[in-house]
Motif scaffolding. Structure first.
Motif, short mmCIF file in Angstrom:
data_model
loop_
_atom_site.label_atom_id
_atom_site.label_comp_id
_atom_site.label_asym_id
_atom_site.label_seq_id
_atom_site.Cartn_x
_atom_site.Cartn_y
_atom_site.Cartn_z
N CYS A 1 1.00 -1.22 -0.04
CA CYS A 1 -0.02 -0.12 0.09
C CYS A 1 0.91 1.28 0.01
CB CYS A 1 -0.88 0.03 1.23
SG CYS A 1 -2.34 -1.10 0.90
N TYR B 1 -1.06 2.79 -7.68
CA TYR B 1 -2.47 3.03 -7.44
C TYR B 1 -2.94 3.86 -8.87
CZ TYR B 1 -2.75 2.37 -2.34
OH TYR B 1 -2.85 1.35 -1.17
N ASP C 1 -1.05 -3.44 -3.85
CA ASP C 1 -1.05 -1.88 -4.00
C ASP C 1 0.32 -1.45 -4.14
OD1 ASP C 1 -3.78 -2.47 -3.74
OD2 ASP C 1 -4.35 -1.14 -1.85
N HIS D 1 -5.45 -2.36 -6.33
CA HIS D 1 -5.05 -0.91 -7.11
C HIS D 1 -3.83 -1.35 -8.11
CE1 HIS D 1 -7.27 1.53 -4.92
NE2 HIS D 1 -7.26 1.21 -3.82
N HIS E 1 -4.50 -0.18 5.49
CA HIS E 1 -3.64 1.07 5.78
C HIS E 1 -3.52 1.33 7.24
CE1 HIS E 1 -5.07 2.46 1.45
NE2 HIS E 1 -4.37 1.30 1.59
FE FE Z 1 -4.01 0.21 -0.23
#
Ligand code: FE
Ligand code: CA
Length: 517
Positions: free
Chosen positions: A154, A184, A181, A247, A415
């Motif tokens: 992420c 993105y 991720d 993503h 997150h």
């Molecule tokens: Fe994420």
């Protein structure tokens, strides 16, 4: 086996072998570059007991179409050594950077010694790449004392600097699991929304291009991301287990379905482009080249008798999210008996393998949360439909089928950091301990790590023992006696050079699915 250029071409799939050998040998090795071609660094991945896959991409102008390369294959040499100075080579050979795959080049080694640290580099057109480092797995039956696994993911480029990866690269991990991720896909944004206050804040960095739809869009996004030197440093520090989540393609896609109303046939084209770009930029073997726009990406790795890790794919075979995918909601479709998270083939592979696993610890390395937490948002209460909690029937079926002792689930996507017990929805004792690793950047500054809803989520979920909203990564120290998780957090991501500290340490003693602080 050691690859010679000839052997590689002879064994390459027909579709990739199309350019004639003569064309590669004549033109490919005499190439010269106006600018340094290894602008995106190097990487290693998918370790085995006798090797790993090496990756690089030739991109003298990484942000230009084609990376600044002509549409011709280029020969690339690779060298592997036990010394950083490459005094003696343990392996070397030639591979080809094909224009069809953005001049990414890779070599899967299978002739190295088990449980050993190697250094590697590439050479093309008289230029040498940076040096990377990777460790082979122990021999399958080896007595292993300890394993250290890093976990991260992420990494929204616009929401912070990749300081977490700088610190992760210093942790001396045996391997790093990236839960996804990595990019993105959205359009560039000048401002982000602070997740805690709801106030607009300036983007720390800005994406180039537009929302990713075409292969060129995704290639540009990966090139921009991989130019980051902190990220390159983490890749060069250890072999990675790369995984994709949503993503890499489209927010909250599952199976054959886009997030929005894009017709499935058109979403397939987008997924195909996204999967190709993912393959082009990840240290995964040649055999993972997408087929029909798909990459399965579920596999297992074993550290002797101590740890067996199974990397899952919780996106590509999942049925649609229930309740319109509305966060903190609930509806009858949560209990849909036809719902699926892994698909039948992956679920059977997982259960069969786990239930026969001789390893002391078994880990599931996956993308979305397995705990079925009750969440509250905007006055609503319910589950996160884009997690296992939205799929109560396959979730309970999986938990009821698992017999392996000492089961630990490693997750991302949220997150935030979480630690807790995975309990069946039907009641009964914990079947596993889950550690959710926070984002490297996504969500931006985390302040003191305490969100306004923290007390509420802890009090309404007795299985949940820890929540923290800061950026960072996690380190897992696995030994015969215990599994220890360190949540490592970064004090700032809006400026470079943030400091790392350990926010919490949890211990799971072997033989009991409990968390000790
Ligand atoms: Fe994420
Ligand atoms: Ca995600």
């Amino acid at each position: 086996m050691r690859f010679t250029r000839r052997a590689l071409l002879a064994s390459a799939p027909a579709v990739l072998a199309a350019p004639a050998l003569a064309q590669v040998s004549r033109a490919a090795y005499g190439v010269s570059f106006q600018r340094y071609p290894f602008s995106l660094g190097v990487a290693a991945g998918e370790p085995s007991a006798n090797g790993f896959t090496l990756w690089t991409r030739l991109a003298p102008e990484p942000l230009a179409p084609g990376g600044g390369m002509a549409a011709k294959p280029v020969g690339v040499r690779y060298e592997v050594s036990e010394s950083r100075e490459f005094a003696l080579l343990a392996a070397s050979g030639d591979t080809v950077a094909w224009p069809e795959v953005a001049h990414s080049a890779r070599a899967t080694l299978a002739n190295l010694a088990p449980d050993r640290i190697y250094f590697y580099r590439f050479i093309a057109g008289g230029e040498r790449s940076p040096v990377g480092r990777a460790r082979t797995l122990p021999a399958p039956g080896a007595a292993v004392q300890a394993v250290r696994l890093g976990v991260a993911g992420c990494q929204h480029y616009e929401e912070g600097h990749y300081t977490a990866f700088r610190h992760l690269g210093r942790e001396d991990c045996h391997a790093v699991f990236h839960y996804g991720d990595y990019i993105y896909e959205g359009p560039p944004r000048a401002t982000n929304t602070d997740r805690v206050t709801g106030e607009p804040v300036a983007a720390v960095r800005k994406h180039l291009g537009r929302e990713c739809l075409s292969l060129d869009d995704y290639r540009l996004r990966y090139a921009q991301t991989k130019m980051d030197v902190d990220l390159q440093f983490a890749h060069a520090s250890a072999a990675w287990l790369s995984s994709y989540d949503d993503h890499e393609i489209d927010n909250n896609w599952v199976g054959d379905l886009a997030q929005d109303d894009t017709p499935p046939d058109l979403f397939h084209l987008r997924r195909q482009a996204a999967m190709q770009a993912w393959y082009e930029h990840m240290p995964v073997p040649e055999s993972w080249v997408p087929k029909d726009g798909r990459i399965d990406a579920w596999r297992s790795l074993r550290w002797g008798g101590l740890l067996e890790a199974r990397v899952l794919n919780t996106r590509a075979y999942r049925s649609d999210q229930p309740c319109g995918d509305r966060f903190a909601s609930t509806c009858p479709a949560v209990r849909d008996p036809r719902a699926s998270v892994l698909g039948a083939a992956q679920e059977d592979w997982l259960v069969d393998g786990l239930n026969r696993s001789p390893a002391r610890w078994n880990a599931l390395l996956q993308q979305v949360m397995m705990m079925d937490l009750q969440r509250t948002s905007a006055g609503r209460t319910g589950i996160n439909p884009d997690s296992w909690a939205g799929y109560a029937v396959p979730r309970d079926r999986l938990l009821s089928r698992l017999r392996a002792p000492n089961l630990v689930v490693l997750t991302g996507d949220e997150h935030q950091n979480f630690a807790g017990e995975v309990r069946p929805g039907t009641g009964g004792p914990a079947r596993a301990i889950e550690f959710v690793t926070t984002s490297a950047t996504s969500g931006g500054e985390g302040g003191d790590g305490v969100r306004p809803d923290q007390a509420a989520i802890l009090s309404s979920n007795p299985q949940l023992k820890f929540v923290n909203n800061q950026r960072g990564y996690a380190v897992m120290n696995v030994s015969a006696e215990a599994w220890e998780t360190r949540f490592r957090v970064i004090d700032t991501v809006s400026r470079p050079g943030g400091q790392v500290s350990t926010r919490a340490i949890f211990r799971v003693p072997a033989g009991r699915a409990v968390l000790e602080a």
